[in-house]
Design a protein around this motif. Structure first.
Motif, PDB file in Angstrom:
ATOM      1  N   PRO A 201      -3.242  11.579  -2.495  1.00  0.00           N
ATOM      2  CA  PRO A 201      -4.352   9.464  -1.496  1.00  0.00           C
ATOM      3  C   PRO A 201      -5.310   9.315  -2.777  1.00  0.00           C
ATOM      4  CG  PRO A 201      -3.616  11.459  -0.085  1.00  0.00           C
ATOM      5  CD  PRO A 201      -3.455  12.962  -1.327  1.00  0.00           C
ATOM      6  N   VAL A 202      -5.716  10.533  -3.866  1.00  0.00           N
ATOM      7  CA  VAL A 202      -7.093  10.759  -4.838  1.00  0.00           C
ATOM      8  C   VAL A 202      -5.956   9.431  -6.037  1.00  0.00           C
ATOM      9  CG1 VAL A 202      -7.718  11.141  -6.584  1.00  0.00           C
ATOM     10  CG2 VAL A 202      -7.969  12.423  -4.141  1.00  0.00           C
ATOM     11  N   ILE A 203      -4.936  10.157  -6.336  1.00  0.00           N
ATOM     12  CA  ILE A 203      -3.885   9.458  -7.484  1.00  0.00           C
ATOM     13  C   ILE A 203      -3.470   7.763  -7.066  1.00  0.00           C
ATOM     14  CG2 ILE A 203      -1.843   9.298  -9.020  1.00  0.00           C
ATOM     15  CD1 ILE A 203      -3.992  11.457  -9.675  1.00  0.00           C
ATOM     16  N   SER A 204      -3.058   8.041  -5.717  1.00  0.00           N
ATOM     17  CA  SER A 204      -2.173   6.769  -5.064  1.00  0.00           C
ATOM     18  C   SER A 204      -3.873   5.518  -5.237  1.00  0.00           C
ATOM     19  CB  SER A 204      -1.970   6.390  -3.592  1.00  0.00           C
ATOM     20  OG  SER A 204      -0.475   7.431  -3.773  1.00  0.00           O
ATOM     21  N   ALA A 205      -5.044   6.159  -5.071  1.00  0.00           N
ATOM     22  CA  ALA A 205      -6.522   5.025  -5.025  1.00  0.00           C
ATOM     23  C   ALA A 205      -6.245   5.406  -6.447  1.00  0.00           C
ATOM     24  CB  ALA A 205      -7.498   6.097  -4.519  1.00  0.00           C
ATOM     25  N   LEU A 206      -6.216   5.666  -7.630  1.00  0.00           N
ATOM     26  CA  LEU A 206      -6.399   5.140  -9.193  1.00  0.00           C
ATOM     27  C   LEU A 206      -5.386   3.997  -9.156  1.00  0.00           C
ATOM     28  CD1 LEU A 206      -6.659   8.902 -11.231  1.00  0.00           C
ATOM     29  CD2 LEU A 206      -7.997   6.465 -10.823  1.00  0.00           C
TER      30      LEU A 206
ATOM     31  N   SER B 166       1.242   1.500  -3.136  1.00  0.00           N
ATOM     32  CA  SER B 166      -0.508   1.029  -4.338  1.00  0.00           C
ATOM     33  C   SER B 166       0.695   0.333  -5.618  1.00  0.00           C
ATOM     34  CB  SER B 166      -0.927   2.686  -5.046  1.00  0.00           C
ATOM     35  OG  SER B 166      -1.596   2.702  -3.694  1.00  0.00           O
ATOM     36  N   LEU B 167       0.629   1.039  -6.367  1.00  0.00           N
ATOM     37  CA  LEU B 167       1.930  -0.104  -7.101  1.00  0.00           C
ATOM     38  C   LEU B 167       2.710  -0.869  -6.737  1.00  0.00           C
ATOM     39  CD1 LEU B 167       1.929   0.808 -10.059  1.00  0.00           C
ATOM     40  CD2 LEU B 167       5.044   0.689  -9.918  1.00  0.00           C
ATOM     41  N   ILE B 168       3.237  -0.971  -6.095  1.00  0.00           N
ATOM     42  CA  ILE B 168       3.722  -2.633  -5.576  1.00  0.00           C
ATOM     43  C   ILE B 168       3.219  -3.367  -5.043  1.00  0.00           C
ATOM     44  CG2 ILE B 168       4.892  -3.726  -3.419  1.00  0.00           C
ATOM     45  CD1 ILE B 168       6.713  -1.194  -3.416  1.00  0.00           C
ATOM     46  N   SER B 169       1.962  -3.887  -3.843  1.00  0.00           N
ATOM     47  CA  SER B 169       0.636  -3.968  -4.216  1.00  0.00           C
ATOM     48  C   SER B 169      -0.124  -4.643  -5.048  1.00  0.00           C
ATOM     49  CB  SER B 169      -0.014  -3.184  -3.194  1.00  0.00           C
ATOM     50  OG  SER B 169      -1.243  -4.590  -2.673  1.00  0.00           O
ATOM     51  N   SER B 170      -0.275  -3.217  -6.329  1.00  0.00           N
ATOM     52  CA  SER B 170      -0.597  -4.259  -7.695  1.00  0.00           C
ATOM     53  C   SER B 170      -0.293  -5.553  -8.294  1.00  0.00           C
ATOM     54  CB  SER B 170      -0.561  -2.595  -8.473  1.00  0.00           C
ATOM     55  OG  SER B 170      -1.630  -1.612  -8.191  1.00  0.00           O
ATOM     56  N   TYR B 171       1.304  -4.518  -7.967  1.00  0.00           N
ATOM     57  CA  TYR B 171       2.067  -6.032  -9.050  1.00  0.00           C
ATOM     58  C   TYR B 171       2.069  -7.270  -7.734  1.00  0.00           C
ATOM     59  CZ  TYR B 171       3.946  -3.221 -13.100  1.00  0.00           C
ATOM     60  OH  TYR B 171       3.692  -2.321 -14.234  1.00  0.00           O
ATOM     61  N   GLY B 172       1.729  -7.770  -7.006  1.00  0.00           N
ATOM     62  CA  GLY B 172       2.108  -8.104  -6.249  1.00  0.00           C
ATOM     63  C   GLY B 172       0.396  -9.356  -6.115  1.00  0.00           C
ATOM     64  N   VAL B 173      -0.612  -8.483  -6.026  1.00  0.00           N
ATOM     65  CA  VAL B 173      -1.919  -9.442  -6.812  1.00  0.00           C
ATOM     66  C   VAL B 173      -2.028  -9.676  -7.369  1.00  0.00           C
ATOM     67  CG1 VAL B 173      -3.088  -8.109  -4.785  1.00  0.00           C
ATOM     68  CG2 VAL B 173      -3.363  -7.334  -6.810  1.00  0.00           C
ATOM     69  N   HIS B 174      -1.085  -9.343  -8.243  1.00  0.00           N
ATOM     70  CA  HIS B 174      -1.333  -9.613  -9.790  1.00  0.00           C
ATOM     71  C   HIS B 174      -0.068 -10.926 -10.389  1.00  0.00           C
ATOM     72  CE1 HIS B 174      -4.344  -8.296 -12.555  1.00  0.00           C
ATOM     73  NE2 HIS B 174      -4.251  -6.466 -11.097  1.00  0.00           N
ATOM     74  N   GLY B 175       0.555 -11.109  -9.046  1.00  0.00           N
ATOM     75  CA  GLY B 175       0.793 -12.865  -9.098  1.00  0.00           C
ATOM     76  C   GLY B 175       2.664 -12.117  -9.384  1.00  0.00           C
ATOM     77  N   PHE B 176       2.775 -10.546  -9.351  1.00  0.00           N
ATOM     78  CA  PHE B 176       4.382 -10.066 -10.072  1.00  0.00           C
ATOM     79  C   PHE B 176       5.233 -10.410  -9.376  1.00  0.00           C
ATOM     80  CE2 PHE B 176       0.775  -9.016 -13.829  1.00  0.00           C
ATOM     81  CZ  PHE B 176       1.819 -10.355 -15.050  1.00  0.00           C
ATOM     82  N   GLY B 177       5.357 -11.371  -8.560  1.00  0.00           N
ATOM     83  CA  GLY B 177       7.123 -10.927  -7.658  1.00  0.00           C
ATOM     84  C   GLY B 177       7.822 -10.417  -7.374  1.00  0.00           C
TER      85      GLY B 177
ATOM     86  N   ARG C  71       5.486  11.726  -6.246  1.00  0.00           N
ATOM     87  CA  ARG C  71       4.693  10.098  -5.905  1.00  0.00           C
ATOM     88  C   ARG C  71       5.158  10.175  -3.734  1.00  0.00           C
ATOM     89  NH1 ARG C  71       8.274   8.608 -10.153  1.00  0.00           N
ATOM     90  NH2 ARG C  71       6.759   8.485 -12.082  1.00  0.00           N
ATOM     91  N   ASP C  72       4.918  10.050  -3.118  1.00  0.00           N
ATOM     92  CA  ASP C  72       5.798   9.440  -1.887  1.00  0.00           C
ATOM     93  C   ASP C  72       5.237   8.311  -1.563  1.00  0.00           C
ATOM     94  OD1 ASP C  72       2.750   9.163  -1.625  1.00  0.00           O
ATOM     95  OD2 ASP C  72       1.762  10.689  -0.357  1.00  0.00           O
ATOM     96  N   VAL C  73       5.518   7.743   0.139  1.00  0.00           N
ATOM     97  CA  VAL C  73       5.625   5.852  -0.113  1.00  0.00           C
ATOM     98  C   VAL C  73       3.929   5.472  -0.264  1.00  0.00           C
ATOM     99  CG1 VAL C  73       5.275   6.783   2.390  1.00  0.00           C
ATOM    100  CG2 VAL C  73       6.374   4.226   1.608  1.00  0.00           C
ATOM    101  N   VAL C  74       2.584   6.009   0.161  1.00  0.00           N
ATOM    102  CA  VAL C  74       2.358   5.224  -0.411  1.00  0.00           C
ATOM    103  C   VAL C  74       1.500   5.446  -2.214  1.00  0.00           C
ATOM    104  CG1 VAL C  74      -0.615   5.594   0.062  1.00  0.00           C
ATOM    105  CG2 VAL C  74       0.785   6.612   1.838  1.00  0.00           C
ATOM    106  N   SER C  75       2.379   5.685  -2.008  1.00  0.00           N
ATOM    107  CA  SER C  75       1.944   5.802  -4.443  1.00  0.00           C
ATOM    108  C   SER C  75       3.030   4.470  -4.683  1.00  0.00           C
ATOM    109  CB  SER C  75       2.130   6.791  -5.338  1.00  0.00           C
ATOM    110  OG  SER C  75       2.272   8.348  -4.757  1.00  0.00           O
TER     111      SER C  75
END
Length: 650
Positions: free
Chosen positions: A314-319, A349-360, A342-346
């Motif tokens: 959870p800490v690394i995913s939050a990072l 986190s990465l999917i959401s990160s690219y999403g908010v930057h517009g890299f759909g 890596r679990d599903v939360v990790s």
């Protein structure tokens, strides 16, 4: 060959007899009880088998023992949970009933806990109902089981009956019933129940127990009652790291990221004997992400490495999320790449990160890579990838993913998924299609879905659908001023000033006020906050003077103020003055004055970036040769050389 093995040599009782050595074809060795042995010795043998994990043999011997002891049943129940065997658990329960232990409160408590472990709540209720002598431990066991299963209202009803018969509560009772208050969807009514329990705690002198008061902080936090949680926290006579973490999480999850970081700083400075744990760090990283406080986040990352918390998922995913939300997507990707597990939360986190930057498309690629690597997507995975499609305008891809939820992964769409689809279609100006999705929903749309539709109507100025969505929202969320303001914005853009007046009167009649926009900027590891103002603030004279000067110079470069966002029928010059006081413009001006040459200006906005601030910042990035990152409530805007990464689609 022994029937069971132990790493150490074990001397068995002299009465134990062994069957002949089995042939190679024999599937199992077994132990039999000596019928001449004492009951005490037989019980010890069954208990010994339970402790060593030989549940099958223990049950076999149990059937031959006429007088099992209470402790024998206790160990058998424990062994059933360790072996994760509900069938064996029910077998033990039947044997227990046959031997007359059905009214033993101690074993009733163990049975309820056992059935809770197996998510067999009906069986837990039956044990409770058939137990006539109910101790506080029996009540607590069922309270815990029902709370974990989400039956909060049932817990509170039983708690009321328990009080009515004069059965006293203990410290565990209060913990479980407080958790029950948030274990149900009837939040409004159960908040009042939580306040009643708070009064009980004070009246019976349990406010000195740190775990009860910490649970109380959690309860208020989950209802969004930050001031109540803060009051409880401040009055606690003793605080441990869990208490501090609960209050920091309360701030971080309720839009008070600045306060979360301030409280964390207080924890580090004033409590030398308390060491923040992984839960604390997740909340602090979330606060850094919310404020785009990159330098603070880097300091926290260093602390995590020093304390050896970098192996906790959870800490690394939050990072990963923190770096991405601070505009350093490449650093988030690097942290993800260096993860051993890596679990599903990790992945989310990465999917959401690219999403908010517009890299759909990149977000969809990561989603597919996750599945290829054998990680089954969760409902949150689909919220993340559908959100990414929405930010990038990938309508067809989003529709296919939405369909695959149930067909390929057996996940029934929730309100959050429908809200994503309405947002996806609405942003793409396919509002009628979005409205059709709402009509065909098999579950109640709720405020999230109607809010997505209203937000899309604001983008495309669709008055008819906006009014339809508003009627539902005013009924579902009568005290949410943001919905009224959105409708007023749509009326103002359409030039329907009578509509604006009606909405304003409705706001006044219900005692609501428009929440001003707020922006944050980090300069030299310190966070500064700015609020949108209609009147010039004397303390901001330097910033306002700079903005007026910049506005005049930018007009010569082609900037045209977009004043349609002003909800007043005023002259153009007056509207320009009002939009010049928006919080993100103040933050940009502050960043221009205080940032180093070549340094990136990073700003977080509490609301959606308005059209004028978006246009203004594009011009500033080119005119001042500055890279400016603004994250609003929807997505990231990366301004550079007069262009925004969103492509004017947000």
């Amino acid at each position: 060959m022994w029937a069971f093995q132990s790493p150490k040599t074990t001397l068995l009782p002299s009465h134990a007899t062994f069957l002949p050595r089995p042939s190679l074809k024999s599937p199992i060795c077994s132990i039999t009880l000596n019928p001449t042995a004492s009951t005490a010795d037989n019980n010890k043998l069954i208990q010994s088998l339970c402790k060593q994990g030989n549940l099958t043999q223990a049950l076999e011997l149990l059937s031959h023992e006429p007088n099992p002891a209470q402790h024998t049943y206790e160990l058998l129940i424990l062994s059933c949970t360790r072996q994760n065997s509900l069938l064996d658990a029910q077998r033990v329960h039947r044997h227990l009933l046959e031997n007359g232990f059905d009214q033993d409160p101690f074993l009733a408590t163990k049975l309820i806990n056992m059935y809770s472990f197996f998510d067999s709540i009906d069986n837990a209720r039956k044990v409770f109902d058939k137990t006539r002598s109910r101790t506080i431990y029996v009540y607590n066991a069922l309270f815990r089981a029902l709370s974990l299963a989400g039956h909060g209202e049932e817990v509170l009803n039983m708690y009321r009956r328990m009080n009515s018969i004069g059965s006293p509560s203990d410290r565990f009772t209060y913990t479980y019933v407080l958790k029950a208050c948030v274990a149900s969807e009837c939040f409004v009514s159960l908040l009042n129940k939580g306040k009643e329990i708070h009064a009980h705690i004070l009246r019976h002198g349990y406010d000195g127990y740190v775990h009860i008061m910490t649970t109380l902080v959690d309860m208020y936090a989950k209802f969004g009652c930050v001031s109540n949680a803060s009051c409880v926290f401040n009055q606690m006579p003793v605080k441990n790291v869990v208490s501090w973490s609960a209050m920091i999480a309360c701030y971080a999850k309720n839009g008070k990221a600045f306060e979360a970081l301030e409280l964390f700083r207080e924890l580090m400075l004033e409590t030398q004997d308390l060491c923040p744990n992984s839960v604390t760090m997740v909340s602090v990283l979330q606060a850094c992400a919310a404020l785009a406080a990159l330098e603070q986040g880097r300091l926290i990352h260093g602390y995590i490495l020093r304390k050896g918390l970098d192996s906790i998922l959870p800490v690394i995913s939050a990072l990963v999320t923190m770096y991405a939300r601070c505009g350093k997507l490449e650093l988030g990707q690097r942290v993800f790449d260096q993860m051993d597990k890596r679990d599903v939360v990790s992945w989310n986190s990465l999917i959401s990160s690219y999403g908010v930057h517009g890299f759909g498309k990149k977000a969809i690629g990561i989603f597919e890579e996750m599945i290829y690597n054998g990680v089954e997507p969760s409902p949150i995975s689909f919220v993340s990838v559908l959100g990414a499609c929405s930010h990038a305008g990938l309508v067809d891809e989003g529709k296919m993913l939405f369909k695959s939820m149930h067909v390929a992964h057996g996940i029934c769409p929730s309100v959050e998924h429908y809200a994503c689809m309405v947002d996806l279609l609405g942003r793409a100006n396919r509002l009628e299609e979005a409205a059709k999705i709402i009509e065909n929903m098999r579950i109640e749309p709720g405020p999230k879905v109607w809010g997505s539709l209203l937000g899309s109507c604001r983008i495309h100025c669709n008055v008819e659908l906006a009014e339809r969505a508003s009627i539902r929202l005013f009924d579902l969320e009568p005290t949410n001023a943001g919905n009224y303001v959105l409708l007023a914005d749509i009326y103002a853009e359409a030039g329907m000033w009578d509509g604006v007046k009606r909405v304003k009167k409705l706001l006044e009649a219900r005692g609501l006020q428009k929440v001003p926009g707020r922006s944050w900027i980090e300069v030299k590891r310190k966070i500064y906050s700015f609020v949108s103002v209609d009147e010039v603030n004397p303390r901001m004279e330097q910033l306002h003077a700079l903005l007026v000067k910049l506005s005049m110079e930018l007009k010569e470069e082609g900037y045209v103020p977009q004043t349609k966002v002003v909800l007043y029928d005023l002259k153009a010059a007056e509207k320009e003055r009002i939009v010049l006081g928006h919080s993100e413009k103040l933050a940009v001006a502050f960043g221009l004055i205080n940032s180093s040459k070549g340094g990136v200006i990073r700003i977080t906005k509490s609301l959606r970036l308005c059209e004028d601030c978006h246009s203004f910042t594009k011009f500033i990035s080119k005119f001042a040769n500055k890279e400016i990152l603004v994250r609003d409530v929807n997505r990231f805007h990366h301004f550079r050389d007069g262009v925004c990464s969103c492509g004017d689609y947000w």
